[in-house]
Motif scaffolding. Structure first.
Motif, short mmCIF file in Angstrom:
data_model
loop_
_atom_site.label_atom_id
_atom_site.label_comp_id
_atom_site.label_asym_id
_atom_site.label_seq_id
_atom_site.Cartn_x
_atom_site.Cartn_y
_atom_site.Cartn_z
N GLY A 6 1.38 36.44 -11.15
CA GLY A 6 -0.07 36.55 -11.11
C GLY A 6 -0.65 36.32 -9.74
N LEU A 7 -1.79 35.62 -9.70
CA LEU A 7 -2.54 35.38 -8.47
C LEU A 7 -2.63 33.89 -8.18
CD1 LEU A 7 -5.62 37.76 -9.03
CD2 LEU A 7 -3.65 38.22 -7.56
N ASP A 23 -6.92 25.39 -10.00
CA ASP A 23 -6.55 26.77 -9.70
C ASP A 23 -5.21 26.84 -8.97
OD1 ASP A 23 -8.94 27.59 -10.78
OD2 ASP A 23 -9.94 27.87 -8.84
N PRO A 24 -4.43 27.89 -9.22
CA PRO A 24 -3.17 28.06 -8.49
C PRO A 24 -3.42 28.43 -7.04
CG PRO A 24 -3.58 29.96 -9.90
CD PRO A 24 -4.64 28.95 -10.22
N GLY A 38 7.13 32.44 -1.27
CA GLY A 38 8.18 32.67 -2.25
C GLY A 38 7.81 32.43 -3.69
N ASP A 39 6.51 32.23 -4.01
CA ASP A 39 6.13 31.89 -5.38
C ASP A 39 5.88 33.10 -6.28
OD1 ASP A 39 3.72 32.83 -4.42
OD2 ASP A 39 2.62 30.95 -4.70
N ARG A 40 6.01 34.31 -5.72
CA ARG A 40 5.80 35.55 -6.47
C ARG A 40 4.38 35.69 -7.01
NH1 ARG A 40 11.60 36.48 -9.67
NH2 ARG A 40 12.87 36.51 -7.77
N LYS A 41 3.44 35.06 -6.33
CA LYS A 41 2.02 35.26 -6.61
C LYS A 41 1.40 36.11 -5.51
CE LYS A 41 1.27 30.79 -8.94
NZ LYS A 41 0.98 31.33 -10.29
N SER A 42 0.48 36.96 -5.89
CA SER A 42 -0.31 37.68 -4.90
C SER A 42 -1.51 36.82 -4.51
CB SER A 42 -0.80 39.02 -5.47
OG SER A 42 0.30 39.88 -5.71
N PRO A 43 -2.00 36.95 -3.30
CA PRO A 43 -3.11 36.10 -2.86
C PRO A 43 -4.46 36.55 -3.41
CG PRO A 43 -2.51 37.62 -1.11
CD PRO A 43 -1.50 37.82 -2.21
N ALA A 44 -5.24 35.58 -3.84
CA ALA A 44 -6.63 35.83 -4.22
C ALA A 44 -7.52 35.43 -3.06
CB ALA A 44 -6.99 35.02 -5.46
N GLY A 45 -8.62 36.16 -2.88
CA GLY A 45 -9.55 35.85 -1.81
C GLY A 45 -10.14 37.11 -1.22
N ILE A 46 -10.60 36.99 0.00
CA ILE A 46 -11.22 38.10 0.74
C ILE A 46 -10.43 38.29 2.02
CG2 ILE A 46 -13.33 38.93 1.84
CD1 ILE A 46 -14.88 37.20 -0.17
N PHE A 47 -9.92 39.50 2.22
CA PHE A 47 -8.95 39.75 3.28
C PHE A 47 -9.31 40.99 4.08
CE2 PHE A 47 -6.93 37.87 -0.41
CZ PHE A 47 -6.34 36.73 0.13
N ALA A 48 -9.08 40.92 5.38
CA ALA A 48 -9.13 42.13 6.20
C ALA A 48 -7.92 43.00 5.85
CB ALA A 48 -9.12 41.76 7.67
N PRO A 50 -12.89 47.82 6.69
CA PRO A 50 -12.56 47.70 5.26
C PRO A 50 -12.01 46.32 4.91
CG PRO A 50 -10.88 48.98 6.42
CD PRO A 50 -12.01 48.77 7.39
N LEU A 51 -12.32 45.88 3.71
CA LEU A 51 -11.89 44.59 3.21
C LEU A 51 -11.27 44.75 1.83
CD1 LEU A 51 -15.05 42.42 4.02
CD2 LEU A 51 -12.94 42.58 5.38
N LEU A 52 -10.40 43.82 1.48
CA LEU A 52 -9.87 43.69 0.13
C LEU A 52 -10.45 42.44 -0.50
CD1 LEU A 52 -7.83 44.31 -2.22
CD2 LEU A 52 -6.21 42.86 -0.98
N ILE A 53 -11.09 42.60 -1.66
CA ILE A 53 -11.57 41.49 -2.47
C ILE A 53 -10.64 41.43 -3.68
CG2 ILE A 53 -13.58 40.42 -3.53
CD1 ILE A 53 -14.10 41.39 -0.64
N GLN A 54 -9.90 40.35 -3.84
CA GLN A 54 -8.89 40.28 -4.91
C GLN A 54 -8.94 38.91 -5.58
OE1 GLN A 54 -4.82 42.28 -4.97
NE2 GLN A 54 -4.30 40.29 -4.10
N MET A 55 -9.17 38.92 -6.89
CA MET A 55 -9.23 37.67 -7.65
C MET A 55 -9.38 38.00 -9.13
SD MET A 55 -13.07 36.39 -6.50
CE MET A 55 -12.70 36.66 -4.76
N PRO A 56 -9.17 37.01 -10.02
CA PRO A 56 -9.44 37.26 -11.44
C PRO A 56 -10.90 37.65 -11.66
CG PRO A 56 -8.14 35.27 -11.17
CD PRO A 56 -8.60 35.68 -9.79
N LEU A 57 -11.13 38.41 -12.72
CA LEU A 57 -12.48 38.93 -12.98
C LEU A 57 -13.50 37.81 -13.16
CD1 LEU A 57 -14.32 41.35 -13.50
CD2 LEU A 57 -13.61 41.29 -15.90
N GLN A 58 -13.13 36.73 -13.82
CA GLN A 58 -14.07 35.63 -14.02
C GLN A 58 -14.54 35.06 -12.68
OE1 GLN A 58 -12.59 32.44 -16.47
NE2 GLN A 58 -14.29 31.07 -15.95
#
Length: 264
Positions: free
Chosen positions: A89-90, A106-107, A112-122, A241-249
């Motif tokens: 997950g994230l 929150d995680p 090496g934890d096999r999680k994708s990062p949540a947040g705001i990224f360039a 451009p930016l990536l916004i990535q996180m759970p919907l809530q």
């Protein structure tokens, strides 16, 4: 797939490969107050928004948004597409600046934890197997030779950087040989997670092609080949451009304060 590129050395590689300059990475920081993120979002005219149903979910959706100039309303481009994130997950990553919704429960993304990062990224350099980018691409491009590696050894001074092994003195015991990964990396793009190379903060995070088994990644965000080709052909460096990535809530909690698009 493990994934992300730290750009310090990429600038050299990209310039050598195709004469293109990469935009500077954002400052690393925890996810916290709105100000710095809102300023960066207000300056952007292209967004990728990825949400999942929850922290532990693998499957998500990606939306594209654009606008003619900074400060005006976002317009959705096309339909949302299915993506997969990390097998676990994230977890909050190290992006541009802090968001004040993070709780102690929150995680958190770690190496090496096999999680994708949540947040705001360039978003940084694109890459692929081709010697040159497809006609019409408007982002920096790195051709993956067999010598290109992404270093995931937390003890290396090159941690979380993509390097050409032949141009540096290797000091690492672990790295990802990007060309050897195969079709997953035929096309991809850097997510500037942990741009400051904080030890154990997570490394080598990319957008790339997904596998056919429908499973999650080692920490990247993956999608079907036609869809990543469409995205890479659409992005423009001058749009910041930016990536916004996180759970919907979590996205719903910040979309107003950060002037983000309202997902339909």
């Amino acid at each position: 797939m493990r994934a992300q590129i730290r750009t310090l050395l990429l600038l050299f590689l990209v310039c050598a490969a195709c004469g293109a300059a990469r935009t500077a990475p954002g400052h690393a920081g925890e996810i916290g107050q709105a100000g710095g993120n809102r300023d960066r979002i207000d300056q952007s005219t292209q967004l990728l928004v990825v949400t999942t149903p929850g922290w532990d979910e693998v499957n998500g959706k990606l939306w594209r948004y654009e606008r003619k100039r900074a400060g005006v309303r976002w317009r959705q481009v096309g339909e949302p597409i299915p993506v997969v994130v990390g097998q676990k997950g994230l977890g909050w990553g190290i992006g541009l600046a802090p968001i004040g919704i993070r709780s102690g429960a929150d995680p958190v993304k770690r190496e090496g934890d096999r999680k994708s990062p949540a947040g705001i990224f360039a978003l940084g350099t694109s890459f692929g197997f081709s010697a040159a980018p497809p006609s019409g691409w408007k982002v920096p491009y790195l051709a993956l030779s067999p010598a290109i590696e992404c270093v995931d050894d937390v003890h290396s001074k090159f941690y979380n950087r993509v390097v050409d092994r032949g141009t540096v003195t290797p000091d690492w015991n672990s790295s990802e040989h990007m060309r050897a990964v195969g079709e997953y990396y035929r096309w991809g793009m850097v997510i500037d997670q942990n741009a400051g190379s904080q030890p154990e903060g997570g490394s080598c995070v990319f957008l790339h092609i997904r596998g056919g088994d429908g499973g999650g990644t080692e920490g990247c965000t993956a999608m079907a080949k036609p869809q990543i080709e469409s995205i890479l052909g659409w992005l423009r460096s001058e749009a910041h451009p930016l990536l916004i990535q996180m759970p919907l809530q979590q996205y719903r909690q910040v979309e107003k304060d950060l002037h983000l698009p309202v997902l339909q």
